[in-house]
Write a protein that holds these residues in place. Structure first.
Motif, short mmCIF file in Angstrom:
data_model
loop_
_atom_site.label_atom_id
_atom_site.label_comp_id
_atom_site.label_asym_id
_atom_site.label_seq_id
_atom_site.Cartn_x
_atom_site.Cartn_y
_atom_site.Cartn_z
N GLU A 78 26.22 37.79 44.13
CA GLU A 78 27.28 36.27 43.15
C GLU A 78 28.91 37.32 43.74
O GLU A 78 29.69 36.93 43.24
N LEU A 79 28.39 38.94 43.72
CA LEU A 79 30.22 38.91 43.32
C LEU A 79 30.93 38.97 45.18
O LEU A 79 31.78 39.35 45.17
N GLY A 80 29.59 38.60 45.62
CA GLY A 80 30.39 38.68 47.34
C GLY A 80 30.71 40.53 48.24
O GLY A 80 31.63 39.57 48.74
N THR A 84 38.20 39.27 54.76
CA THR A 84 38.40 39.92 53.54
C THR A 84 39.13 41.04 54.70
O THR A 84 39.77 41.56 53.92
N GLY A 138 30.70 34.21 40.67
CA GLY A 138 31.00 35.45 41.17
C GLY A 138 31.80 36.00 39.43
O GLY A 138 30.86 35.03 38.82
N PHE A 139 32.21 37.12 39.11
CA PHE A 139 32.19 37.28 37.52
C PHE A 139 32.58 36.22 36.94
O PHE A 139 33.51 35.92 36.94
N GLN A 157 36.84 39.94 46.54
CA GLN A 157 37.98 40.39 46.03
C GLN A 157 38.52 40.93 47.49
O GLN A 157 37.75 40.71 48.07
N GLN A 192 32.93 41.49 33.05
CA GLN A 192 32.53 40.74 34.74
C GLN A 192 31.29 40.58 35.29
O GLN A 192 30.34 39.62 35.30
N GLY A 222 34.96 47.07 45.00
CA GLY A 222 35.57 45.88 44.70
C GLY A 222 35.54 46.74 43.25
O GLY A 222 34.84 47.47 42.70
N ARG A 223 36.06 46.42 42.70
CA ARG A 223 36.68 45.93 41.08
C ARG A 223 35.98 45.37 40.48
O ARG A 223 36.47 44.29 40.77
N PHE A 224 35.59 45.97 39.58
CA PHE A 224 35.00 44.93 38.36
C PHE A 224 34.66 46.05 37.15
O PHE A 224 35.07 47.83 37.33
#
Lengths: 313, 110
Positions: A223-225, A302, B109-110, B34, A246, A240-242
């Motif tokens: 989900e967050l990829g 990315t 995603g979030f 991200q 979130q 990553g920053r979460f």
């Protein structure tokens, strides 16, 4: 009453034969359900008592079906779960309902009956219900009886309103749809440096959800990829920053899809893998439905392309 | 009244349509990724290949004031890629333009 009985005699006879066991049960349980059948105690003739019992039961049955409808209506998001369940689900749901409401009323005792018979008798019961309601004005609630005195046909809405009124009268605690809340601890999300995030109580949350950490991990990462792993002190490190909010969102989506039952929304479920597909088996209502497999889908590049090229070459 | 048995029925009609659609029953997946710092990427996967994705991305770029591209992926087909968090925008735009129904959209995603 006796006169009316003579009119409906054949069907009633049939009924009695079919449900003898229930009648005994009902008669036994009669003592503690006097308030729901005020006239029952006065009847001395065995026949009449039996009739009343039958009537009571029918009324209850009717109520139950409406309750089921109500429950169904309260579940907007169980589309997938319903199709395959079919009859079995219904039966299971009945059981479930019995269990859930057991503490509220003593009359529940009488409701515990064989599901098979119930299914068999359901069709003709529905027809007879209406007649019985009209036949026994003395045990009907006073609240919605404006049409009781007249002979006119009552509408579906009137019947529905009546049922809901009775329901509210008898169970004041379940008025507002009766939602049981599923409380769990919030995820503890801490940033590590600038590029990584730690999900500290990851395994704990897996335990409260009764899910494999790997499954939740797969879902979160898809989900967050991003990528991530569980480290030595059983915390999840995500790239990553979460923020906590979130992660909470994603967890909520996970619970909706993979933890709560799609039919009855109970969190008491088991996730099984069966021939490459995941199935969600509910422990409360017994329904079983397939859930979507976790797919990460398309992942855009990315990172630095030069770095990837250096790695693969 | 029509007789159902005598209706002509092409058994391959929806099969060919299904293969054109996507791997997954016509769902449009909208994801966010991200990048470095506060930067993000939005990807839109599963739009029907009946549409000209180049034109769609051109319109999106203008509408959301961001850059974007179409990426050809061997497994997922053509994927839209837009710069920044365009999840809200793309959902509204897709439904408004009638390219996808709201229940077809799946936001990740979030």
């Amino acid at each position: 009453m006796t006169e009316e009985d003579s009119i409906f005699d054949p069907t009633l006879k049939k009924k009695k034969k079919k449900k003898k066991t229930f009648d005994i049960d009902a008669a036994l349980a009669e003592g503690d359900t006097v308030e729901s059948a005020p006239s029952a105690a006065d009847e001395l003739f065995k026949d009449d008592v039996d009739d009343l019992d039958l009537d009571l039961k029918k009324k209850k049955k009717k109520k139950k079906t409406f309750n089921l409808d109500d429950l169904d209506n309260a579940l907007p998001d169980k589309e997938e779960g319903e199709g395959e369940g079919g009859n079995q689900d219904d039966v299971a749901m009945d059981d479930n309902f019995d269990l859930e409401l057991d503490f509220s009323k003593a009359k529940k005792k009488k409701k515990k009956k064989k599901d098979l018979d119930e299914l068999m008798a359901e069709a003709d019961d529905k027809q007879e219900d209406k007649e019985n309601v009209e036949r026994l004005p003395d045990e009907v609630d006073e609240s919605s009886v404006q049409w009781m005195s007249s002979d006119r046909d009552y509408t579906y809405e009137e019947l529905l309103n009546r049922v809901f009124e009775i329901m509210r009268d008898k169970n004041p605690d379940m008025v507002a749809g009766k939602k049981q809340k599923f409380v769990m601890k919030p995820p503890q999300v801490v940033r590590i440096g600038t590029k990584k995030t730690s999900f500290a109580n990851f395994t704990e949350i897996c335990k409260t959800l009764h899910r494999q950490p790997k499954h939740l991990l797969d879902f979160l990462l898809a989900e967050l990829g991003t990528s991530g792993s569980v480290d030595g002190n059983s915390q999840l490190i995500i790239k990553g920053r979460f923020q906590q909010k979130q992660i909470e969102n994603v967890l909520r989506r996970y619970i909706k899809e993979y933890v709560t039952c799609h039919t009855c929304r109970s969190p008491d479920t088991i996730l099984q893998k069966d021939t490459r597909l995941f199935f969600l088996q509910c422990e409360t209502c017994g329904s079983r439905c397939s859930v979507a497999s976790i797919k990460s889908g398309f992942q855009a590049v990315t990172s630095k392309r030069a770095a990837i090229r250096a790695k693969t070459a | 009244m029509s007789i159902q048995n005598l209706n002509t029925f092409d058994p391959f009609a929806d099969a060919s349509k299904g293969s054109e659609d996507d791997v997954q029953d016509g769902l449009v997946h909208i994801r966010i990724q991200q990048r470095n710092g506060r930067k993000t990427l939005t990807t839109v996967q599963g739009l029907s290949s009946d549409y000209d994705l180049k034109k769609i991305v051109r319109a999106c770029k203008k509408e959301f004031a961001c850059n974007g591209t179409v990426i050809e992926h061997p497994e997922y087909g053509e994927v839209l890629q837009l710069q920044g968090d365009q999840r809200e925008n793309i959902c509204q735009w897709l439904t408004k333009s009638g390219l996808a129904k709201p229940d077809q959209l799946k936001v990740h995603g979030f």
